[in-house]
Design an enzyme around this catalytic site. Structure first.
Site, PDB file in Angstrom:
ATOM      1  N   GLU A 131       0.856  -1.203   0.000  1.00  0.00           N
ATOM      2  CA  GLU A 131       0.000   0.000   0.000  1.00  0.00           C
ATOM      3  C   GLU A 131       0.883   1.240   0.000  1.00  0.00           C
ATOM      4  N   LYS A 174     -20.183   9.211   4.111  1.00  0.00           N
ATOM      5  CA  LYS A 174     -21.375   8.795   4.858  1.00  0.00           C
ATOM      6  C   LYS A 174     -21.397   9.418   6.252  1.00  0.00           C
ATOM      7  N   GLU A 215     -25.249  19.550 -15.199  1.00  0.00           N
ATOM      8  CA  GLU A 215     -25.142  18.178 -15.725  1.00  0.00           C
ATOM      9  C   GLU A 215     -25.192  18.211 -17.246  1.00  0.00           C
ATOM     10  N   GLY A 254       3.945   0.010  -5.285  1.00  0.00           N
ATOM     11  CA  GLY A 254       4.315  -1.258  -5.906  1.00  0.00           C
ATOM     12  C   GLY A 254       4.445  -1.116  -7.418  1.00  0.00           C
ATOM     13  N   HIS A 266     -44.145  -5.628  11.207  1.00  0.00           N
ATOM     14  CA  HIS A 266     -44.952  -4.403  11.265  1.00  0.00           C
ATOM     15  C   HIS A 266     -44.663  -3.662  12.565  1.00  0.00           C
ATOM     16  N   ALA A 323     -24.152  15.611 -12.201  1.00  0.00           N
ATOM     17  CA  ALA A 323     -25.256  15.191 -11.313  1.00  0.00           C
ATOM     18  C   ALA A 323     -25.229  13.678 -11.135  1.00  0.00           C
ATOM     19  N   GLY A 324     -24.037  13.159 -10.796  1.00  0.00           N
ATOM     20  CA  GLY A 324     -23.902  11.735 -10.487  1.00  0.00           C
ATOM     21  C   GLY A 324     -23.989  11.548  -8.981  1.00  0.00           C
ATOM     22  N   VAL A 366     -19.834  22.852 -18.065  1.00  0.00           N
ATOM     23  CA  VAL A 366     -18.941  23.919 -17.606  1.00  0.00           C
ATOM     24  C   VAL A 366     -17.702  23.835 -18.481  1.00  0.00           C
ATOM     25  N   ILE A 375     -21.637  11.359  -6.571  1.00  0.00           N
ATOM     26  CA  ILE A 375     -20.850  12.244  -5.699  1.00  0.00           C
ATOM     27  C   ILE A 375     -21.472  13.643  -5.662  1.00  0.00           C
TER      28      ILE A 375
HETATM   29  P1  FAD Z   1      -9.483   1.725  -3.896  1.00  0.00           P
HETATM   30  O1  FAD Z   1     -10.398   1.782  -2.745  1.00  0.00           O
HETATM   31  O2  FAD Z   1      -9.327   2.937  -4.730  1.00  0.00           O
HETATM   32  O3  FAD Z   1      -8.059   1.283  -3.316  1.00  0.00           O
HETATM   33  C1  FAD Z   1      -6.928   1.227  -4.101  1.00  0.00           C
HETATM   34  C2  FAD Z   1      -5.713   1.301  -3.201  1.00  0.00           C
HETATM   35  O4  FAD Z   1      -4.567   0.995  -3.970  1.00  0.00           O
HETATM   36  C3  FAD Z   1      -5.459   2.677  -2.601  1.00  0.00           C
HETATM   37  O5  FAD Z   1      -5.269   2.569  -1.217  1.00  0.00           O
HETATM   38  C4  FAD Z   1      -4.192   3.156  -3.288  1.00  0.00           C
HETATM   39  O6  FAD Z   1      -3.384   3.989  -2.464  1.00  0.00           O
HETATM   40  C5  FAD Z   1      -3.512   1.833  -3.565  1.00  0.00           C
HETATM   41  N1  FAD Z   1      -2.551   1.875  -4.675  1.00  0.00           N
HETATM   42  C6  FAD Z   1      -2.744   2.343  -5.930  1.00  0.00           C
HETATM   43  N2  FAD Z   1      -1.639   2.161  -6.671  1.00  0.00           N
HETATM   44  C7  FAD Z   1      -0.738   1.577  -5.868  1.00  0.00           C
HETATM   45  C8  FAD Z   1       0.595   1.127  -6.050  1.00  0.00           C
HETATM   46  N3  FAD Z   1       1.218   1.225  -7.229  1.00  0.00           N
HETATM   47  N4  FAD Z   1       1.234   0.578  -5.002  1.00  0.00           N
HETATM   48  C9  FAD Z   1       0.629   0.457  -3.784  1.00  0.00           C
HETATM   49  N5  FAD Z   1      -0.624   0.855  -3.563  1.00  0.00           N
HETATM   50  C10 FAD Z   1      -1.296   1.393  -4.590  1.00  0.00           C
HETATM   51  N6  FAD Z   1     -18.751   2.934  -3.204  1.00  0.00           N
HETATM   52  C11 FAD Z   1     -19.781   2.322  -2.583  1.00  0.00           C
HETATM   53  O7  FAD Z   1     -20.021   1.141  -2.829  1.00  0.00           O
HETATM   54  N7  FAD Z   1     -20.543   2.988  -1.657  1.00  0.00           N
HETATM   55  C12 FAD Z   1     -20.326   4.277  -1.358  1.00  0.00           C
HETATM   56  O8  FAD Z   1     -21.027   4.837  -0.514  1.00  0.00           O
HETATM   57  C13 FAD Z   1     -19.265   4.957  -1.993  1.00  0.00           C
HETATM   58  N8  FAD Z   1     -19.001   6.234  -1.705  1.00  0.00           N
HETATM   59  C14 FAD Z   1     -17.958   6.869  -2.329  1.00  0.00           C
HETATM   60  C15 FAD Z   1     -17.750   8.205  -2.041  1.00  0.00           C
HETATM   61  C16 FAD Z   1     -16.718   8.883  -2.667  1.00  0.00           C
HETATM   62  C17 FAD Z   1     -16.480  10.325  -2.341  1.00  0.00           C
HETATM   63  C18 FAD Z   1     -15.865   8.193  -3.572  1.00  0.00           C
HETATM   64  C19 FAD Z   1     -14.713   8.899  -4.221  1.00  0.00           C
HETATM   65  C20 FAD Z   1     -16.075   6.859  -3.864  1.00  0.00           C
HETATM   66  C21 FAD Z   1     -17.141   6.189  -3.252  1.00  0.00           C
HETATM   67  N9  FAD Z   1     -17.425   4.858  -3.537  1.00  0.00           N
HETATM   68  C22 FAD Z   1     -18.478   4.237  -2.931  1.00  0.00           C
HETATM   69  C23 FAD Z   1     -16.615   4.080  -4.480  1.00  0.00           C
HETATM   70  C24 FAD Z   1     -15.608   3.190  -3.722  1.00  0.00           C
HETATM   71  O9  FAD Z   1     -14.817   4.000  -2.884  1.00  0.00           O
HETATM   72  C25 FAD Z   1     -14.744   2.423  -4.704  1.00  0.00           C
HETATM   73  O10 FAD Z   1     -15.562   1.703  -5.593  1.00  0.00           O
HETATM   74  C26 FAD Z   1     -13.836   1.447  -3.971  1.00  0.00           C
HETATM   75  O11 FAD Z   1     -13.008   2.103  -3.045  1.00  0.00           O
HETATM   76  C27 FAD Z   1     -12.972   0.667  -4.963  1.00  0.00           C
HETATM   77  O12 FAD Z   1     -12.173  -0.226  -4.263  1.00  0.00           O
HETATM   78  P2  FAD Z   1     -10.777  -0.737  -4.821  1.00  0.00           P
HETATM   79  O13 FAD Z   1     -10.255  -1.670  -3.795  1.00  0.00           O
HETATM   80  O14 FAD Z   1     -10.937  -1.217  -6.206  1.00  0.00           O
HETATM   81  O15 FAD Z   1      -9.860   0.562  -4.922  1.00  0.00           O
HETATM   82  P1  NAI Z   2     -20.799   9.495 -11.856  1.00  0.00           P
HETATM   83  O1  NAI Z   2     -20.347   8.698 -13.004  1.00  0.00           O
HETATM   84  O2  NAI Z   2     -21.739   8.913 -10.882  1.00  0.00           O
HETATM   85  O3  NAI Z   2     -21.484  10.846 -12.367  1.00  0.00           O
HETATM   86  C1  NAI Z   2     -20.810  11.754 -13.168  1.00  0.00           C
HETATM   87  C2  NAI Z   2     -21.837  12.679 -13.784  1.00  0.00           C
HETATM   88  O4  NAI Z   2     -21.152  13.744 -14.416  1.00  0.00           O
HETATM   89  C3  NAI Z   2     -22.686  12.000 -14.853  1.00  0.00           C
HETATM   90  O5  NAI Z   2     -24.028  12.314 -14.627  1.00  0.00           O
HETATM   91  C4  NAI Z   2     -22.163  12.592 -16.149  1.00  0.00           C
HETATM   92  O6  NAI Z   2     -23.140  12.669 -17.166  1.00  0.00           O
HETATM   93  C5  NAI Z   2     -21.731  13.974 -15.686  1.00  0.00           C
HETATM   94  N1  NAI Z   2     -20.709  14.631 -16.511  1.00  0.00           N
HETATM   95  C6  NAI Z   2     -19.633  14.064 -17.094  1.00  0.00           C
HETATM   96  N2  NAI Z   2     -18.902  15.019 -17.723  1.00  0.00           N
HETATM   97  C7  NAI Z   2     -19.533  16.196 -17.512  1.00  0.00           C
HETATM   98  C8  NAI Z   2     -19.265  17.541 -17.874  1.00  0.00           C
HETATM   99  N3  NAI Z   2     -18.192  17.858 -18.582  1.00  0.00           N
HETATM  100  N4  NAI Z   2     -20.116  18.508 -17.476  1.00  0.00           N
HETATM  101  C9  NAI Z   2     -21.223  18.195 -16.735  1.00  0.00           C
HETATM  102  N5  NAI Z   2     -21.519  16.935 -16.360  1.00  0.00           N
HETATM  103  C10 NAI Z   2     -20.683  15.949 -16.732  1.00  0.00           C
HETATM  104  O7  NAI Z   2     -19.450   9.979 -11.159  1.00  0.00           O
HETATM  105  P2  NAI Z   2     -19.164  10.591  -9.723  1.00  0.00           P
HETATM  106  O8  NAI Z   2     -20.399  11.162  -9.126  1.00  0.00           O
HETATM  107  O9  NAI Z   2     -17.975  11.430  -9.890  1.00  0.00           O
HETATM  108  O10 NAI Z   2     -18.768   9.303  -8.890  1.00  0.00           O
HETATM  109  C11 NAI Z   2     -17.651   8.482  -9.301  1.00  0.00           C
HETATM  110  C12 NAI Z   2     -17.884   7.053  -8.925  1.00  0.00           C
HETATM  111  O11 NAI Z   2     -17.806   6.872  -7.532  1.00  0.00           O
HETATM  112  C13 NAI Z   2     -19.225   6.559  -9.388  1.00  0.00           C
HETATM  113  O12 NAI Z   2     -19.013   5.687 -10.472  1.00  0.00           O
HETATM  114  C14 NAI Z   2     -19.800   5.826  -8.244  1.00  0.00           C
HETATM  115  O13 NAI Z   2     -20.004   4.485  -8.572  1.00  0.00           O
HETATM  116  C15 NAI Z   2     -18.789   5.937  -7.120  1.00  0.00           C
HETATM  117  N6  NAI Z   2     -19.490   6.449  -5.947  1.00  0.00           N
HETATM  118  C16 NAI Z   2     -20.456   5.663  -5.381  1.00  0.00           C
HETATM  119  C17 NAI Z   2     -21.205   6.128  -4.336  1.00  0.00           C
HETATM  120  C18 NAI Z   2     -22.276   5.276  -3.783  1.00  0.00           C
HETATM  121  O14 NAI Z   2     -22.310   4.091  -4.087  1.00  0.00           O
HETATM  122  N7  NAI Z   2     -23.165   5.795  -2.948  1.00  0.00           N
HETATM  123  C19 NAI Z   2     -20.980   7.441  -3.747  1.00  0.00           C
HETATM  124  C20 NAI Z   2     -19.962   8.200  -4.439  1.00  0.00           C
HETATM  125  C21 NAI Z   2     -19.255   7.687  -5.474  1.00  0.00           C
END
Ligand code: FAD
Ligand code: NAI
Length: 466
Positions: A32, A50, A203, A114, A445, A181-182, A237, A184
Site C-alpha cells: 500500500e 457517509k 449536468e 508497488g 410491522h 449530477a452523479g 462547464v 458524488i
Molecule cells: P481503492 O479503494 O481505490 O483502493 C486502491 C488502493 O490501492 C489505494 O489505497 C491506493 O493507495 C492503492 N494503490 C494504488 N496504486 C498503488 C501502487 N502502485 N502501489 C501500492 N498501492 C497502490 N462505493 C460504494 O459502494 N458505496 C459508497 O457509498 C461509496 N461512496 C464513495 C464516495 C466517494 C467520495 C468516492 C470517491 C467513492 C465512493 N465509492 C463508494 C466508491 C468506492 O470507494 C470504490 O468503488 C472502492 O473504493 C474501490 O475499491 P478498490 O479496492 O478497487 O480501490
Molecule cells: P458518476 O459517473 O456517478 O457521475 C458523473 C456525472 O457527471 C454524470 O451524470 C455525467 O453525465 C456527468 N458529466 C460528465 N462530464 C460532464 C461535464 N463535462 N459537465 C457536466 N456533467 C458531466 O461519477 P461521480 O459522481 O464522480 O462518482 C464516481 C464514482 O464513484 C461513481 O461511479 C460511483 O459508482 C462511485 N461512488 C459511489 C457512491 C455510492 O455508491 N453511494 C458514492 C460516491 C461515489
C-alpha cells in the site's frame, strides 16, 4: 520465502482479497502506497462521505423535524470543525480496523508504491526512496481509481475541489457549484446544502444519475429541487476563472449556444472516476488495458499476463466498494481452486441522500430496450404506516417482474433507509425469487420494509393499503 499472493492496494477489493486468501491458507503480502489502509473507500470515499451525510442529515432534521415531535432544542448551531473531527475519527476507527485484520490474519504489509517488475515480482518503493523486491506465485492488481478531471479546470482541492477536497472544507461555501449530477455530486451537494450552501448542479445530460431508473430519478430530482438544489441539465462547464479571489464558471448548453457565467465560492468537479494504474509498470510486463484505461481481465480476473490478476475499480464494471469486495473474495477462491463467482446481475446501487435511492437489477428502460415483457408493482411510502408516523413519506418502491414467469428482474426504491431495504431484494433475486415469493413473506410491522411487500403484492394488483 516467496508469497503465494501479493495484493497491490488495500482498498475494499485488495483487503477483502488478502483476508479471504489468508483464510484459505495462503501466505499473503499487501502493498500500500498510502499512509493508511482501506483505499479510497475508507479514507476519502464511502466512509467519510457517509459520516458527513449522517451528521448533516441530523443537523437539518433537528432544525426541521424535532420541533414537530415535541423536542425543543432551539435552532441548531453548526460547529464544522467538530463535525469534521467526528468524520475523521470514524475514518480512523475504520482504517485501524483493517490494520488489525491484517495482523489477525498474519498478512505481511509493505508500505510503498508497488511496481510489477516481472510476473511474480513486485518492487516496493517506500516514501524514503528505499526499494525492496518481493515475490509470489500470483499478483493481484487492486489499485482502484482516481478522480476524472476536466481539461483546463485545475483542481486545487481548496476552491476547485474533487470529492477529496469537498470532504475537507473548513468553511461552508455560500455558493457551491457542482459539475456532474452523479452520485458524488448529489451526495456531497446534499451535505453542503444542509449545512447552508446554495447549491447549483450542472449536468451534461438531460437527466440526473444516468443508469438509474428514469421514473425514480424524475421523482428524486423534484425532491432535491424542493430541498433547494438547482439543476442545470443539458449543460456543461467549459471554464472556471479563478482570478481575483472569485470563481466564475462559464456554462454552455451541451448542444452548443450562448454561454452564461455563474459565480461560486467552491466548485466541485464530480464527473466520474478513472482507473488508477500509474507507476505499476503494466506496459513493461505486457498487461493489456482497454480504451478507458481499465485492466482487461477474463471471467476469472486473469489479465493478459499469466499469474497477474485484477479486481475492483481498476477493471470494468460499476465502481462500487461492494463490487470490489466480492471480486476480491472471488479471485482468492479461484486461486485456491474453488468456484469463486460474482453475480453481476445482482449488484445493489445506493445513493445515500435523503431520501435514499436504492436499486438492484434492471431498470424499466433496460427491460424495454431488451424487449422483455414485464409487470410493474408500485407502492408509495405515503401509504406505509411507519413512514407516516416518522414523517418520512417521500418516495416509493417499484418492483419489476417477468410477465411470464413472475421472476423479479429489478427493484427500485426512493425513500428513507432505501439502502438497507434493498438488501432484501438482492437476496430474493439471488435465490431466483418471484414477486409472489416476496408478497407471501411475512414482513415485520410497522416497518418501512412492508412497502417492499406491498409493491410485490401490487405486481398482481392486490396491495392491501392502497
Ligand atoms: P481503492 O479503494 O481505490 O483502493 C486502491 C488502493 O490501492 C489505494 O489505497 C491506493 O493507495 C492503492 N494503490 C494504488 N496504486 C498503488 C501502487 N502502485 N502501489 C501500492 N498501492 C497502490 N462505493 C460504494 O459502494 N458505496 C459508497 O457509498 C461509496 N461512496 C464513495 C464516495 C466517494 C467520495 C468516492 C470517491 C467513492 C465512493 N465509492 C463508494 C466508491 C468506492 O470507494 C470504490 O468503488 C472502492 O473504493 C474501490 O475499491 P478498490 O479496492 O478497487 O480501490
Ligand atoms: P458518476 O459517473 O456517478 O457521475 C458523473 C456525472 O457527471 C454524470 O451524470 C455525467 O453525465 C456527468 N458529466 C460528465 N462530464 C460532464 C461535464 N463535462 N459537465 C457536466 N456533467 C458531466 O461519477 P461521480 O459522481 O464522480 O462518482 C464516481 C464514482 O464513484 C461513481 O461511479 C460511483 O459508482 C462511485 N461512488 C459511489 C457512491 C455510492 O455508491 N453511494 C458514492 C460516491 C461515489
Amino acid at each position: 520465502m516467496p508469497y503465494d499472493l501479493i495484493v497491490i492496494g488495500s482498498g475494499p477489493g485488495g483487503y477483502f482479497c488478502a483476508i479471504r486468501a489468508a483464510q484459505l491458507g495462503m501466505k499473503v503480502a499487501v502493498v500500500e502506497k498510502d499512509k493508511t489502509f482501506g483505499g479510497t473507500c475508507l479514507n476519502i470515499g464511502c466512509i467519510p462521505s457517509k459520516a458527513l451525510l449522517h451528521a448533516s442529515e441530523l443537523y437539518e432534521e433537528s432544525g426541521l423535524l424535532f420541533d414537530k415531535m415535541g423536542i425543543k432544542v432551539g435552532r441548531p448551531k453548526l460547529d464544522l470543525a467538530a463535525m469534521m473531527k467526528f468524520k475523521d475519527e470514524g475514518v480512523d476507527g475504520n482504517v485501524k480496523g483493517v490494520a488489525f485484520l491484517f495482523r489477525k490474519n498474519k498478512i505481511d504489509t509493505f508500505r510503498g508504491a508497488g511496481r510489477i517488475a516481472a510476473p511474480g515480482k513486485v518492487e516496493v518503493k517506500a516514501a524514503d526512496g528505499k526499494t525492496e523486491t518481493i515475490e509470489a506465485r500470483a499478483i493481484i492488481i487492486a489499485t482502484g481509481s482516481d478522480v476524472a478531471r476536466l481539461p483546463g479546470i485545475d483542481i486545487d482541492e481548496r476552491r476547485i475541489v474533487s470529492s477529496t477536497g469537498a470532504l475537507l472544507l473548513d468553511k461552508v461555501p455560500d455558493r457551491l457549484l457542482v459539475i456532474g449530477a452523479g452520485v458524488i455530486g448529489l451526495e456531497l451537494g446534499s451535505v453542503w446544502r444542509r449545512l447552508g450552501s446554495k447549491v447549483t448542479v450542472v449536468e451534461f445530460l438531460d437527466r440526473i444519475l444516468p443508469g438509474i431508473d428514469n421514473e425514480v430519478c424524475r421523482q428524486f430530482q423534484r425532491l432535491m429541487e424542493k430541498q433547494g438544489i438547482t439543476f442545470k441539465l443539458s449543460s456543461k462547464v467549459t471554464a472556471v476563472d479563478a482570478a481575483d479571489g472569485k470563481l466564475k464558471a462559464r456554462i454552455e448548453p451541451a448542444a452548443g449556444g450562448a454561454a452564461e457565467t455563474l459565480d461560486a465560492d467552491v466548485v466541485l468537479v464530480s464527473i466520474g472516476r478513472a482507473p488508477f494504474t500509474e507507476g505499476l509498470g503494466l506496459e513493461d510486463v505486457g498487461v493489456k488495458k482497454d480504451n478507458k484505461g481499465r485492466v482487461v481481465v477474463d471471467a476469472h480476473y486473469a489479465t493478459s499476463v499469466p499469474g497477474i490478476y485484477a479486481i475492483g475499480d481498476v477493471i470494468a464494471g460499476p465502481m462500487l466498494a461492494h463490487k470490489a469486495e466480492d471480486e476480491g473474495v472471488a479471485v482468492a477462491e479461484i486461486l485456491a481452486g474453488q468456484a469463486g463467482h460474482v453475480n453481476y446481475d445482482v449488484i445493489p446501487n445506493v445513493v445515500y441522500t435523503y431520501p435514499e435511492i436504492a436499486s438492484v437489477g434492471k431498470s424499466e428502460e433496460e427491460l424495454k430496450d431488451s424487449g422483455v415483457d414485464y409487470k410493474v408493482g408500485k407502492f408509495p411510502f405515503t401509504a406505509n404506516g411507519r413512514a407516516k408516523v416518522n414523517l418520512q413519506t417521500e418516495g416509493f418502491v417499484k418492483i419489476l417482474a417477468d410477465a411470464a414467469t413472475d421472476h423479479v428482474l429489478g427493484v427500485h426504491i426512493v425513500g428513507a433507509d432505501a439502502g438497507n431495504m434493498i438488501a432484501e431484494a438482492a437476496v430474493a433475486m439471488e435465490f431466483g425469487a418471484a414477486s409472489e415469493d416476496i408478497a407471501r413473506t411475512c414482513h415485520p410491522h410497522p416497518t418501512l420494509s412492508e412497502a417492499v411487500r406491498e409493491a410485490a403484492l401490487a405486481v398482481d394488483r392486490r396491495a392491501i393499503n392502497m
